[in-house]
Design an enzyme around this catalytic site. Sequence first.
Site, mmCIF file in Angstrom:
data_model
loop_
_atom_site.group_PDB
_atom_site.id
_atom_site.type_symbol
_atom_site.label_atom_id
_atom_site.label_comp_id
_atom_site.label_asym_id
_atom_site.label_seq_id
_atom_site.Cartn_x
_atom_site.Cartn_y
_atom_site.Cartn_z
ATOM 1 N N LYS A 148 0.831 -1.213 0.000
ATOM 2 C CA LYS A 148 0.000 0.000 0.000
ATOM 3 C C LYS A 148 0.868 1.269 0.000
ATOM 4 O O LYS A 148 0.602 2.226 -0.735
ATOM 5 C CB LYS A 148 -0.934 -0.012 1.223
ATOM 6 N N LYS A 198 0.776 12.349 5.121
ATOM 7 C CA LYS A 198 1.051 11.291 6.114
ATOM 8 C C LYS A 198 1.606 10.050 5.413
ATOM 9 O O LYS A 198 2.625 9.499 5.816
ATOM 10 C CB LYS A 198 -0.264 10.972 6.844
HETATM 11 P P1 NAD Z 1 -11.340 10.646 7.065
HETATM 12 O O1 NAD Z 1 -10.577 11.695 7.789
HETATM 13 O O2 NAD Z 1 -12.447 11.031 6.144
HETATM 14 O O3 NAD Z 1 -11.933 9.567 8.129
HETATM 15 C C1 NAD Z 1 -11.330 9.213 9.326
HETATM 16 C C2 NAD Z 1 -12.423 9.041 10.361
HETATM 17 O O4 NAD Z 1 -11.830 8.625 11.595
HETATM 18 C C3 NAD Z 1 -13.198 10.339 10.643
HETATM 19 O O5 NAD Z 1 -14.586 10.098 10.545
HETATM 20 C C4 NAD Z 1 -12.785 10.683 12.067
HETATM 21 O O6 NAD Z 1 -13.797 11.352 12.797
HETATM 22 C C5 NAD Z 1 -12.499 9.313 12.637
HETATM 23 N N1 NAD Z 1 -11.652 9.332 13.819
HETATM 24 C C6 NAD Z 1 -10.556 10.094 14.055
HETATM 25 N N2 NAD Z 1 -10.058 9.819 15.281
HETATM 26 C C7 NAD Z 1 -10.862 8.867 15.825
HETATM 27 C C8 NAD Z 1 -10.861 8.182 17.072
HETATM 28 N N3 NAD Z 1 -9.937 8.419 17.995
HETATM 29 N N4 NAD Z 1 -11.845 7.280 17.303
HETATM 30 C C9 NAD Z 1 -12.806 7.036 16.354
HETATM 31 N N5 NAD Z 1 -12.856 7.669 15.166
HETATM 32 C C10 NAD Z 1 -11.888 8.563 14.900
HETATM 33 O O7 NAD Z 1 -10.249 9.768 6.282
HETATM 34 P P2 NAD Z 1 -10.504 8.724 5.091
HETATM 35 O O8 NAD Z 1 -10.223 9.402 3.794
HETATM 36 O O9 NAD Z 1 -11.786 8.002 5.311
HETATM 37 O O10 NAD Z 1 -9.260 7.742 5.353
HETATM 38 C C11 NAD Z 1 -9.262 6.755 6.375
HETATM 39 C C12 NAD Z 1 -8.017 5.874 6.188
HETATM 40 O O11 NAD Z 1 -8.071 5.242 4.893
HETATM 41 C C13 NAD Z 1 -6.707 6.658 6.227
HETATM 42 O O12 NAD Z 1 -5.715 5.874 6.841
HETATM 43 C C14 NAD Z 1 -6.402 6.906 4.747
HETATM 44 O O13 NAD Z 1 -5.022 7.110 4.516
HETATM 45 C C15 NAD Z 1 -6.905 5.611 4.143
HETATM 46 N N6 NAD Z 1 -7.331 5.706 2.727
HETATM 47 C C16 NAD Z 1 -8.044 6.770 2.248
HETATM 48 C C17 NAD Z 1 -8.430 6.794 0.908
HETATM 49 C C18 NAD Z 1 -9.214 7.957 0.315
HETATM 50 O O14 NAD Z 1 -9.273 8.040 -0.936
HETATM 51 N N7 NAD Z 1 -9.834 8.806 1.102
HETATM 52 C C19 NAD Z 1 -8.103 5.732 0.062
HETATM 53 C C20 NAD Z 1 -7.414 4.642 0.589
HETATM 54 C C21 NAD Z 1 -7.027 4.633 1.924
#
Ligand code: NAD
Length: 298
Positions: free
Chosen positions: A170, A238
């Site tokens: 990844k 990140k």
């Molecule tokens: P995002 O910021 O939209 O979602 C993260 C969620 O985690 C939020 O709803 C936030 O409120 C919650 N959160 C934060 N701290 C918390 C805690 N202590 N307890 C419970 N909930 C908590 O981010 P995202 O885009 O959904 O990404 C999530 C993960 O997936 C990341 O690691 C990102 O790198 C990875 N990712 C994202 C994408 C993309 O296209 N957005 C694609 C692949 C992977």
Amino acid sequence: MKLGFIGLGNMGGPMAANLLKAGYDVTVYDVNEKSVENLTKQGAKAAFNPKGVAEGVDVILLSLPNPAIVTQVVTGINGVLEGIKKGSVILDLSTVTPNTIIKLVPQVEAKGAKILDAPVSGGVPGAIAGKLTIMVGGDQETFEKCQPILEAIGKNIYYLGEVGSGLTVKLINQFLFAANLAALVEAFSLAAKVGIDAEKMVEILLKSSGSSYALNTRHEKIANNNFEPGFQIELMLKDLSLVSAMAHENDIPLQIGDSAAQLYRLAKRRGYGKKDVAGILLAMEEVLNIKFPRKENE
Ligand code: NAD
């Protein structure tokens, strides 16, 4: 099999919704109450904290922003490990370092449970469509047990072997996406300065050797002046620091990744951290005093 889902953001929200659609009983938690409400409206149960999620389920899925938060949600006060049952599985879909998960293994196994790293690719459209690519590391038997769950959110599912190996692939993928998008933004800046029919240029690039996932997934967002995430600049930054650390540990130069990171950092400093990664174009335009032609709706 009862499921828990912690982290209901841009990716976690639609993934949890697809698990509900597939008929799973899903208990959810997020620090953001609105995200929880969005899922309870679709049939999920809500818990007060990660411990509460873990107490009632067999598999706990995580989709959280970064290594520190994943570690805190699993090992912290009222964390997953306080509630986890013997035989349960933590399935971490977040992008963190392989070491983040490797370090959790002894604590998880001391509870008679298992942990898999299962980072995803395919963005928000892939999460909504249930067509993500998922890269899994960890115990094979546990992976096989979780396969039907992964099939409800993903289309291309790969088992790679030992814990952390999904994350290795990844992070390498993130380096390539970040570098491709940074190159695309430089190309668009050059095109803007020279002055060219932007629409026609994009049409040609899409059918030429300069095409990429970055161009395919971002050209419409740019044309529509829509920089809402998608995938936030902060999250890409990140990922770039994680892959840079991995390269450092292994003594491998990652010049292009480190150089691309400067562009994402610049965009964050200019206030675009919560924008989609395509927003690095906005920072470039400001610095160079140019504008890539697009709709004026912002
Ligand atoms: P995002 O910021 O939209 O979602 C993260 C969620 O985690 C939020 O709803 C936030 O409120 C919650 N959160 C934060 N701290 C918390 C805690 N202590 N307890 C419970 N909930 C908590 O981010 P995202 O885009 O959904 O990404 C999530 C993960 O997936 C990341 O690691 C990102 O790198 C990875 N990712 C994202 C994408 C993309 O296209 N957005 C694609 C692949 C992977």
